[in-house]
Motif scaffolding. Structure first.
Motif, PDB file in Angstrom:
ATOM      1  N   VAL A  41      55.292  14.605  25.301  1.00  0.00           N
ATOM      2  CA  VAL A  41      55.505  15.838  26.055  1.00  0.00           C
ATOM      3  C   VAL A  41      54.357  16.796  25.748  1.00  0.00           C
ATOM      4  CG1 VAL A  41      57.048  17.784  26.482  1.00  0.00           C
ATOM      5  CG2 VAL A  41      58.020  15.556  25.894  1.00  0.00           C
ATOM      6  N   LEU A  42      53.770  17.357  26.792  1.00  0.00           N
ATOM      7  CA  LEU A  42      52.800  18.439  26.647  1.00  0.00           C
ATOM      8  C   LEU A  42      53.495  19.729  27.039  1.00  0.00           C
ATOM      9  CD1 LEU A  42      49.927  19.619  26.242  1.00  0.00           C
ATOM     10  CD2 LEU A  42      49.543  19.170  28.677  1.00  0.00           C
ATOM     11  N   VAL A  43      53.560  20.683  26.111  1.00  0.00           N
ATOM     12  CA  VAL A  43      54.246  21.951  26.361  1.00  0.00           C
ATOM     13  C   VAL A  43      53.225  23.072  26.516  1.00  0.00           C
ATOM     14  CG1 VAL A  43      55.944  23.612  25.525  1.00  0.00           C
ATOM     15  CG2 VAL A  43      56.220  21.178  24.984  1.00  0.00           C
ATOM     16  N   ILE A  44      53.388  23.843  27.574  1.00  0.00           N
ATOM     17  CA  ILE A  44      52.661  25.094  27.742  1.00  0.00           C
ATOM     18  C   ILE A  44      53.708  26.197  27.629  1.00  0.00           C
ATOM     19  CG2 ILE A  44      51.201  26.516  29.222  1.00  0.00           C
ATOM     20  CD1 ILE A  44      51.494  22.795  29.890  1.00  0.00           C
ATOM     21  N   SER A  45      53.715  26.911  26.526  1.00  0.00           N
ATOM     22  CA  SER A  45      54.754  27.894  26.223  1.00  0.00           C
ATOM     23  C   SER A  45      54.202  29.308  26.317  1.00  0.00           C
ATOM     24  CB  SER A  45      55.296  27.651  24.804  1.00  0.00           C
ATOM     25  OG  SER A  45      56.024  28.766  24.325  1.00  0.00           O
ATOM     26  N   ALA A  46      55.078  30.212  26.756  1.00  0.00           N
ATOM     27  CA  ALA A  46      54.709  31.626  26.807  1.00  0.00           C
ATOM     28  C   ALA A  46      54.412  32.200  25.432  1.00  0.00           C
ATOM     29  CB  ALA A  46      55.839  32.422  27.452  1.00  0.00           C
ATOM     30  N   HIS A  47      54.788  31.492  24.373  1.00  0.00           N
ATOM     31  CA  HIS A  47      54.683  32.044  23.028  1.00  0.00           C
ATOM     32  C   HIS A  47      53.491  31.513  22.227  1.00  0.00           C
ATOM     33  CE1 HIS A  47      58.271  34.492  23.206  1.00  0.00           C
ATOM     34  NE2 HIS A  47      58.774  33.535  23.957  1.00  0.00           N
ATOM     35  N   TRP A  48      52.546  30.887  22.905  1.00  0.00           N
ATOM     36  CA  TRP A  48      51.274  30.599  22.259  1.00  0.00           C
ATOM     37  C   TRP A  48      50.167  31.052  23.195  1.00  0.00           C
ATOM     38  CZ3 TRP A  48      48.563  25.299  21.045  1.00  0.00           C
ATOM     39  CH2 TRP A  48      47.459  25.540  20.208  1.00  0.00           C
ATOM     40  N   GLN A 131      51.169  20.933  22.064  1.00  0.00           N
ATOM     41  CA  GLN A 131      51.160  22.233  22.733  1.00  0.00           C
ATOM     42  C   GLN A 131      49.756  22.629  23.158  1.00  0.00           C
ATOM     43  OE1 GLN A 131      54.497  24.907  20.545  1.00  0.00           O
ATOM     44  NE2 GLN A 131      53.448  25.813  22.300  1.00  0.00           N
ATOM     45  N   LEU A 132      49.700  23.331  24.293  1.00  0.00           N
ATOM     46  CA  LEU A 132      48.468  23.902  24.816  1.00  0.00           C
ATOM     47  C   LEU A 132      48.681  25.393  25.008  1.00  0.00           C
ATOM     48  CD1 LEU A 132      45.590  23.477  26.089  1.00  0.00           C
ATOM     49  CD2 LEU A 132      46.777  23.221  28.294  1.00  0.00           C
ATOM     50  N   ALA A 133      47.760  26.205  24.495  1.00  0.00           N
ATOM     51  CA  ALA A 133      47.886  27.660  24.593  1.00  0.00           C
ATOM     52  C   ALA A 133      47.534  28.151  25.985  1.00  0.00           C
ATOM     53  CB  ALA A 133      46.979  28.329  23.565  1.00  0.00           C
ATOM     54  N   LEU A 134      48.225  29.217  26.419  1.00  0.00           N
ATOM     55  CA  LEU A 134      47.862  29.877  27.663  1.00  0.00           C
ATOM     56  C   LEU A 134      46.987  31.091  27.374  1.00  0.00           C
ATOM     57  CD1 LEU A 134      49.814  32.568  27.748  1.00  0.00           C
ATOM     58  CD2 LEU A 134      51.491  30.986  28.662  1.00  0.00           C
ATOM     59  N   GLN A 135      46.458  31.678  28.446  1.00  0.00           N
ATOM     60  CA  GLN A 135      45.571  32.833  28.340  1.00  0.00           C
ATOM     61  C   GLN A 135      46.243  34.008  29.059  1.00  0.00           C
ATOM     62  OE1 GLN A 135      43.982  29.475  29.149  1.00  0.00           O
ATOM     63  NE2 GLN A 135      44.451  29.729  26.971  1.00  0.00           N
ATOM     64  N   PRO A 136      46.859  34.924  28.335  1.00  0.00           N
ATOM     65  CA  PRO A 136      47.762  35.895  28.947  1.00  0.00           C
ATOM     66  C   PRO A 136      47.112  36.866  29.918  1.00  0.00           C
ATOM     67  CG  PRO A 136      47.384  36.416  26.637  1.00  0.00           C
ATOM     68  CD  PRO A 136      46.806  35.064  26.869  1.00  0.00           C
ATOM     69  N   TYR A 137      45.783  37.020  29.860  1.00  0.00           N
ATOM     70  CA  TYR A 137      45.124  37.955  30.757  1.00  0.00           C
ATOM     71  C   TYR A 137      44.242  37.262  31.794  1.00  0.00           C
ATOM     72  CZ  TYR A 137      46.715  41.034  27.077  1.00  0.00           C
ATOM     73  OH  TYR A 137      47.502  41.688  26.163  1.00  0.00           O
ATOM     74  N   ALA A 138      44.327  35.953  31.875  1.00  0.00           N
ATOM     75  CA  ALA A 138      43.441  35.206  32.774  1.00  0.00           C
ATOM     76  C   ALA A 138      43.994  35.083  34.188  1.00  0.00           C
ATOM     77  CB  ALA A 138      43.163  33.813  32.210  1.00  0.00           C
ATOM     78  N   GLY A 139      45.261  35.375  34.391  1.00  0.00           N
ATOM     79  CA  GLY A 139      45.804  35.400  35.739  1.00  0.00           C
ATOM     80  C   GLY A 139      46.417  34.094  36.204  1.00  0.00           C
ATOM     81  N   THR A 140      47.010  34.182  37.385  1.00  0.00           N
ATOM     82  CA  THR A 140      47.796  33.071  37.910  1.00  0.00           C
ATOM     83  C   THR A 140      46.929  31.889  38.353  1.00  0.00           C
ATOM     84  OG1 THR A 140      47.817  34.151  40.080  1.00  0.00           O
ATOM     85  CG2 THR A 140      49.667  34.599  38.620  1.00  0.00           C
ATOM     86  N   ALA A 162      56.498  23.212  31.183  1.00  0.00           N
ATOM     87  CA  ALA A 162      56.087  24.613  31.172  1.00  0.00           C
ATOM     88  C   ALA A 162      57.299  25.450  30.804  1.00  0.00           C
ATOM     89  CB  ALA A 162      55.543  25.004  32.548  1.00  0.00           C
ATOM     90  N   SER A 163      57.170  26.275  29.786  1.00  0.00           N
ATOM     91  CA  SER A 163      58.309  27.003  29.247  1.00  0.00           C
ATOM     92  C   SER A 163      58.012  28.494  29.236  1.00  0.00           C
ATOM     93  CB  SER A 163      58.613  26.518  27.824  1.00  0.00           C
ATOM     94  OG  SER A 163      59.668  27.250  27.250  1.00  0.00           O
ATOM     95  N   GLY A 164      58.775  29.243  30.019  1.00  0.00           N
ATOM     96  CA  GLY A 164      58.565  30.681  30.099  1.00  0.00           C
ATOM     97  C   GLY A 164      59.833  31.379  30.528  1.00  0.00           C
ATOM     98  N   ALA A 165      59.743  32.149  31.617  1.00  0.00           N
ATOM     99  CA  ALA A 165      60.913  32.872  32.103  1.00  0.00           C
ATOM    100  C   ALA A 165      60.681  33.268  33.547  1.00  0.00           C
ATOM    101  CB  ALA A 165      61.175  34.114  31.255  1.00  0.00           C
TER     102      ALA A 165
END
Length: 273
Positions: A41-48, A131-140, A162-165
């Motif tokens: 499983v590859l997870v992209i989480s809002a918390h990294w 896990q793979l980190a997201l970039q919170p200011y990079a946009g959709t 993909a785990s978020g809300a």
């Protein structure tokens, strides 16, 4: 051969969702039981979050309790799934091949956006997780591009989670057990579901401007950005199945979305009937 894997977005909710399992946890359990069994499983989480895409190469990722103020039973929970350095290497290869930056860290564990849904889906913790980190200011659209680059993993037996809300405005929450659904949360969640059902990518990418309560539903974007990774990893002819288990604390829409080729799982078939 391992079956082609779907793409899954889940709203992971508040960390205490596992302490009082309701419709959301039962949905996760059902997904884990009925979807094709992944090799990893590859997870992209809002918390990294990181300045650029960063993948964890940890062979034995720790369980990170990255929250406060919850009952001790939650901090006692562990999710000792193995890591998958080989999948991490493949992630590096795919992103580099797409001209995207990529870094790695050797010791990043699993944050609660990853291990809480996984603990319900795969309680034996026997499937390797990266896990793979997201970039919170990079946009959709940036995160959509990440998903496009990662799409080949699906044919290699890797579930992209993909785990978020769907909604994440703490001002909308009431902490009672039977909180009424916040109308703004439902309006945004329904708009999102309708836009995804049309595969209206221009509207989705511009959700903050065109969706009802778009910016209010996400005062900061990190909890919706994983959805765009999932959107990019989906094929153009895959319309997601929307699953609406419940609202928690009145304002957290716990919707999940499943992109899957054909009707290859009992879960997909039964949900469509």
């Amino acid at each position: 051969m391992t079956a082609r894997q779907p793409v899954l977005f889940v709203s992971h909710g508040a960390p205490d969702v596992l302490l009082n399992p309701g419709a959301t946890v039962h949905l996760w359990e059902r997904l884990g039981a009925d979807l094709p069994h992944p090799r990893a499983v590859l997870v992209i989480s809002a918390h990294w979050a990181a300045r650029q895409p960063t993948v964890s190469t940890a062979a034995t990722p720790e369980t990170i309790h990255d929250f406060g103020g919850f009952p001790p039973a939650l901090y006692a929970m562990e999710y000792p799934a193995p890591g998958a350095p080989d999948v991490a290497a493949r992630v590096r290869e795919l992103l580099a091949g797409a001209g995207l930056p990529i870094e790695e860290v050797p010791d990043r564990g699993l944050d609660h956006g990853a291990w809480i849904p996984l603990k319900a889906m795969y309680p034996q913790a026997d499937i390797p997780v990266v896990q793979l980190a997201l970039q919170p200011y990079a946009g959709t659209d940036w995160h959509r591009r990440l998903g496009v680059a990662l799409r080949p993993l699906r044919d290699e037996g890797v579930l992209i989670l993909a785990s978020g809300a769907v909604t994440h405005n703490f001002g909308w929450l009431t902490w009672g057990t039977n909180s009424a659904v916040v109308p703004q949360a439902q309006a945004f969640a329904d708009w999102l579901g309708e836009a995804l059902s049309r595969d209206d990518r221009p509207a989705l990418l511009d959700y903050r401007r065109v969706a009802p309560h778009g910016a209010d539903a996400h005062p900061s974007e990190e909890h919706l950005l994983p959805l765009f990774v999932a959107l990019g990893a989906a094929d153009k002819d895959e319309i997601p199945l929307r699953m609406e288990p419940e609202y928690t604390y009145g304002g957290l829409a716990m919707d999940a979305y499943l992109w899957q080729t054909g009707s290859v799982s009992p879960f997909r078939t039964e949900q469509q009937q």
